[in-house]
Scaffold this active site. Sequence first.
Site, mmCIF file in Angstrom:
data_model
loop_
_atom_site.group_PDB
_atom_site.id
_atom_site.type_symbol
_atom_site.label_atom_id
_atom_site.label_comp_id
_atom_site.label_asym_id
_atom_site.label_seq_id
_atom_site.Cartn_x
_atom_site.Cartn_y
_atom_site.Cartn_z
ATOM 1 N N VAL A 289 22.287 26.581 1.033
ATOM 2 C CA VAL A 289 21.616 26.396 2.321
ATOM 3 C C VAL A 289 20.132 26.718 2.215
ATOM 4 C CG1 VAL A 289 21.506 27.247 4.701
ATOM 5 C CG2 VAL A 289 23.713 26.802 3.638
ATOM 6 N N ASP A 336 -4.079 -13.655 9.954
ATOM 7 C CA ASP A 336 -4.939 -14.674 10.533
ATOM 8 C C ASP A 336 -6.083 -13.982 11.256
ATOM 9 O OD1 ASP A 336 -5.889 -17.091 11.703
ATOM 10 O OD2 ASP A 336 -4.825 -16.551 13.531
#
Length: 514
Positions: A289, A336
Amino acid sequence: MITEIGRVLPRAPWHLSAPHVAAGLEVDPARGLAPAEAAARLAATGPNQLAETAARPWWRTLVAQVASPLNLVLVVAAALAGVVERSFTEALIIGLVLLFNGVLGFVQERRADQAVAALRGLLSPTARVRRASEVTEVPAADLVPGDVVLLEAGDRVPADGRVLSQVRLEADESGLTGESLPTAKSVAAVAADVAVSDRTSMLHMTSIVTRGRAEFVVTATGMRTEIGEVAGLLDRTETTRTPLQHQLDRLGTHLAYLAGGAVLLVVALQWYAGRGVGEIITLAVALGVAAIPEGLPAVVTVTLALGLRRMARQRAIVKRLNAVETLGSTTVICTDKTGTLTLNEMTARSLWHASRHYRVSGEGYGPGGTITAEDHADPGDLSGLLVPAVLCNDAEVHGSTLVGDPTEGALVAVAGKAGIDVAALRASRPRVAEIPFDSALRYMATYHRRGDVVDASSRAPRTSCSAWPRTCGCPPAKCRWTWPPAPTSPASSTDWPNAASACSRSRRAPARRR
């Protein structure tokens, strides 16, 4: 019948004459479709809408926030801490971190989905169509192949179609073709193998009419349009995980392996040292843990949420929280320019008039901005320059919104900055005739009634001519080209420019140029 349309109409309507296309669609352009026929075609073809991907259920959005190797390792760690180690505080803290992480990401993505849905709900486009010889307005979603649609400047094209008739028609197709300048349209057929940007006899869904007016017959709707094919390609594109997600997945996997290896090593050493089984298990779980950074997912989520908030302030909607990081990892952007990196707006920056140079400030088409002379003197009266630019112009500016061509909109905007009331000027000098703009000659002329005479305003490279009645030098009482022309005069509205030139040459009066 509608079932026969796909067989009757060839696949390249831009290559066919307008009457041929109308005949293939079994429609008389002068009458349009009958309401019953339109309803039958709508039932056969479906609504004129682009397909939308199914919305992701809320529970899948929530699960997606914690479905990663790192989070799964934390879940296992919390379970072991609570069951084996009896450390309920540790398990509760890890659970709260996971809950915070999931709820924060879930709320942000749901808000983005709701914002997109709200924007989509604001769009309720309509179209003017001719049905049963009457012009009516219908929802754009109800358009069908064979409908005759009427367009004017500022209208958005609701479907793909073949141009039947047009007057000075230009359309902005930058969203589909990437061309920054409006495309001039015509009725003439073009070659069958030309690119979309060169199909001048076609109008395409989502493009905007910037000039003129037209009638066209719908040839494709919904996903069968050109923009529908693009949308289909986007839908078929697989969604990939972001670089940050890949890195966190690798980190979680590596941590699990390292923690597992360390736990096995400690268990072996403790077993060799003669420790009890319960003590060894407790020590192994505590070590596993402790090796997992339970605060890392929360830190990552909070950081991404802060980035999303900053982008929201710039009016950018991010649908996925992890997509915020992707921009930071981007090395090459292929985009674009028009409408993406730029606003597709034009602004007049400088003027030259009567041997004086002027600077123009302000952005866009709004009224904000000033005109100052470079010699710092009073700018004086610029109506001789700007009145022809406004009259020989089809654009309209409402507040800061343009309807028409960007170049013409820039001329209207600079006239407003000079204090000219464009609407009042056009109302006082109504247009009575015009020579449409010719891209080859780069020339346009309009004729306006001003009292008992007709003024001519023109736009051409480097020059704007003043009113031609003053150019010709004829007294109004003796010039046969004054308004209104005599009933026996051979001149028509299309003859006025030639007549003005002939009269000017006969009197040998030089044209005044401004």
